[in-house]
Design a protein around this motif. Structure first.
Motif, short mmCIF file in Angstrom:
data_model
loop_
_atom_site.label_atom_id
_atom_site.label_comp_id
_atom_site.label_asym_id
_atom_site.label_seq_id
_atom_site.Cartn_x
_atom_site.Cartn_y
_atom_site.Cartn_z
N ALA A 1 -18.07 -5.14 -39.08
CA ALA A 1 -19.28 -5.46 -39.84
C ALA A 1 -19.47 -4.46 -40.99
CB ALA A 1 -20.49 -5.44 -38.91
N ARG A 2 -19.23 -3.19 -40.71
CA ARG A 2 -19.37 -2.17 -41.75
C ARG A 2 -18.41 -2.45 -42.92
NH1 ARG A 2 -17.24 3.17 -42.46
NH2 ARG A 2 -15.23 2.13 -41.98
N ASP A 3 -17.14 -2.73 -42.58
CA ASP A 3 -16.15 -2.95 -43.62
C ASP A 3 -16.43 -4.22 -44.42
OD1 ASP A 3 -14.89 -0.65 -42.85
OD2 ASP A 3 -13.24 -1.66 -41.80
N ALA A 4 -17.13 -5.20 -43.79
CA ALA A 4 -17.46 -6.44 -44.48
C ALA A 4 -18.75 -6.34 -45.28
CB ALA A 4 -17.56 -7.59 -43.47
N GLY A 5 -19.41 -5.17 -45.24
CA GLY A 5 -20.65 -4.99 -45.98
C GLY A 5 -21.87 -5.54 -45.27
N MET A 6 -21.74 -5.80 -43.96
CA MET A 6 -22.84 -6.37 -43.18
C MET A 6 -23.63 -5.28 -42.45
SD MET A 6 -20.84 -9.45 -41.24
CE MET A 6 -19.96 -10.75 -42.12
N GLU A 7 -24.85 -5.62 -42.04
CA GLU A 7 -25.55 -4.79 -41.07
C GLU A 7 -24.96 -5.08 -39.70
OE1 GLU A 7 -29.75 -4.73 -41.20
OE2 GLU A 7 -29.82 -4.03 -43.28
N SER A 8 -25.34 -4.27 -38.71
CA SER A 8 -24.75 -4.45 -37.38
C SER A 8 -25.72 -4.03 -36.29
CB SER A 8 -23.46 -3.64 -37.25
OG SER A 8 -23.72 -2.25 -37.38
N VAL A 9 -25.51 -4.65 -35.11
CA VAL A 9 -26.27 -4.28 -33.91
C VAL A 9 -25.27 -3.97 -32.80
CG1 VAL A 9 -27.93 -4.99 -32.16
CG2 VAL A 9 -28.22 -5.77 -34.52
N LEU A 10 -25.31 -2.77 -32.26
CA LEU A 10 -24.49 -2.40 -31.12
C LEU A 10 -25.25 -2.73 -29.84
CD1 LEU A 10 -21.97 -0.99 -29.88
CD2 LEU A 10 -23.32 1.13 -29.92
N ILE A 11 -24.63 -3.53 -28.97
CA ILE A 11 -25.22 -3.84 -27.66
C ILE A 11 -24.76 -2.78 -26.67
CG2 ILE A 11 -25.49 -5.57 -25.87
CD1 ILE A 11 -26.59 -6.33 -28.67
N ALA A 12 -25.72 -2.04 -26.12
CA ALA A 12 -25.39 -0.83 -25.36
C ALA A 12 -24.73 -1.10 -24.02
CB ALA A 12 -26.64 0.02 -25.16
N ASP A 13 -25.10 -2.20 -23.34
CA ASP A 13 -24.62 -2.37 -21.97
C ASP A 13 -23.35 -3.20 -21.88
OD1 ASP A 13 -25.72 -4.84 -22.57
OD2 ASP A 13 -26.81 -5.05 -20.66
N GLY A 14 -22.48 -3.05 -22.87
CA GLY A 14 -21.21 -3.76 -22.88
C GLY A 14 -20.04 -2.82 -22.59
N VAL A 15 -19.03 -2.86 -23.45
CA VAL A 15 -17.81 -2.09 -23.23
C VAL A 15 -18.07 -0.59 -23.11
CG1 VAL A 15 -15.72 -1.32 -24.44
CG2 VAL A 15 -16.16 -3.75 -24.17
N HIS A 16 -19.05 -0.08 -23.87
CA HIS A 16 -19.30 1.37 -23.86
C HIS A 16 -20.30 1.81 -22.79
CE1 HIS A 16 -16.98 1.89 -27.49
NE2 HIS A 16 -17.70 0.99 -28.12
N ALA A 17 -20.66 0.90 -21.88
CA ALA A 17 -21.71 1.22 -20.91
C ALA A 17 -21.40 2.47 -20.09
CB ALA A 17 -21.94 0.02 -19.98
N SER A 18 -20.17 2.59 -19.60
CA SER A 18 -19.86 3.75 -18.76
C SER A 18 -19.97 5.05 -19.55
CB SER A 18 -18.46 3.61 -18.16
OG SER A 18 -17.47 3.55 -19.18
N GLU A 19 -19.58 5.01 -20.83
CA GLU A 19 -19.72 6.21 -21.67
C GLU A 19 -21.19 6.57 -21.87
OE1 GLU A 19 -16.87 6.27 -25.21
OE2 GLU A 19 -16.82 4.16 -24.60
N GLY B 1 -23.46 6.02 -19.58
CA GLY B 1 -24.07 6.32 -18.30
C GLY B 1 -24.93 5.22 -17.74
N ILE B 2 -24.65 3.96 -18.11
CA ILE B 2 -25.43 2.83 -17.61
C ILE B 2 -24.46 1.77 -17.07
CG2 ILE B 2 -27.39 3.22 -19.15
CD1 ILE B 2 -26.29 1.03 -20.97
N ASP B 3 -25.02 0.79 -16.33
CA ASP B 3 -24.22 -0.30 -15.80
C ASP B 3 -24.05 -1.39 -16.86
OD1 ASP B 3 -23.91 0.80 -13.23
OD2 ASP B 3 -25.90 0.05 -12.65
N GLN B 4 -22.92 -2.08 -16.79
CA GLN B 4 -22.68 -3.17 -17.73
C GLN B 4 -23.56 -4.37 -17.40
OE1 GLN B 4 -18.51 -4.14 -17.84
NE2 GLN B 4 -18.05 -2.56 -19.35
N GLY B 5 -24.13 -4.94 -18.46
CA GLY B 5 -24.80 -6.23 -18.35
C GLY B 5 -26.16 -6.25 -17.70
#
Length: 230
Positions: free
Chosen positions: A175-193, A195-199
């Motif tokens: 999204a950054r490279d395409a010039g768009m805004e972005s929203v990171l969803i916290a409880d996905g792939v990076h959840a363990s990093e 310190g939360i559960d996925q989903g």
């Protein structure tokens, strides 16, 4: 796949123009429908024109059945299938076959970090194989999406578009490279990093978010703890 099929047929993926018989690393029972615009038959590692990696749950070649029973269902089956993928890639790499990866994600946010096609691309590249990535963060998918928005809705400014996803190195970077805004969803792939559960929609701490974001030289415009279709 419409975008993949159209670009393959018209030669936008120039290296794949004229190649008709893929060895398919697939998802399951929707593989044939997904591939209808791209190929009418499959080949083996020894006979195919190229490799199409869209999933990690089934190896489809001319000798395999379309039954979803062939798809990996358990971790043990998944590991055996990944070994089969590696064996097939070893043969294909020696033949100089190119690989097209339609989803560069490395892991699935399923609580088990199940492998995604991006891992197959990385493995094939390590074998010396030539890999083309279509999905996020690569520009093909964003260019196509922006073209659709321009034609259908008159949206010409990418900064009016927001990319939503749970992976920093695909969704947010693309999204950054395409010039768009972005929203990171916290409880996905990076959840363990974080310190939360996925989903589960748990809210990460400020410190855990800072520790994650400090690993990257780009940042999401916004952060949400959870995303769910109603």
């Amino acid at each position: 796949v419409g975008m993949v099929g159209e670009k393959t047929r018209t030669g936008c993926f120039a290296d794949f123009k004229g190649l008709e018989t893929p060895l398919l690393f697939g998802n399951g029972d929707d593989d044939d429908e997904y591939m209808r615009e791209v190929a009418s038959s499959y080949g083996t590692a020894s006979s195919a024109d190229y490799i199409f990696a869209r999933g990690t749950f089934r190896l489809r070649d001319r000798d395999s059945e379309a039954s979803d029973e062939q798809a990996a269902q358990t971790p043990e089956q998944q590991q055996r299938l990944m070994d089969e993928f590696r064996d097939a890639m070893s043969v294909a790499s020696k033949r100089g076959l190119k690989m097209l990866v339609s989803n560069p994600d490395l892991v699935r946010p399923d609580g088990k970090d199940s492998p995604m096609p991006g891992q197959l691309g990385a493995t094939y590249s390590s074998m010396g194989g030539d890999v083309t990535y279509v999905g996020k963060p690569h520009n093909y998918i964003y260019d196509h999406a922006l073209e659709v928005l321009r034609k259908e809705f008159g949206v010409t400014d990418p900064s009016r578009v927001c990319g939503i996803g749970d992976v920093m190195y695909t969704d947010i970077l693309g999204a950054r490279d395409a010039g768009m805004e972005s929203v990171l969803i916290a409880d996905g792939v990076h959840a363990s990093e974080l310190g939360i559960d996925q989903g589960l929609g748990s809210k990460p701490t400020h410190d855990s978010l800072r520790a994650l974001l400090d690993q990257y030289d780009y940042k999401p415009t916004h952060i949400a703890k959870h995303f769910q279709w109603e």
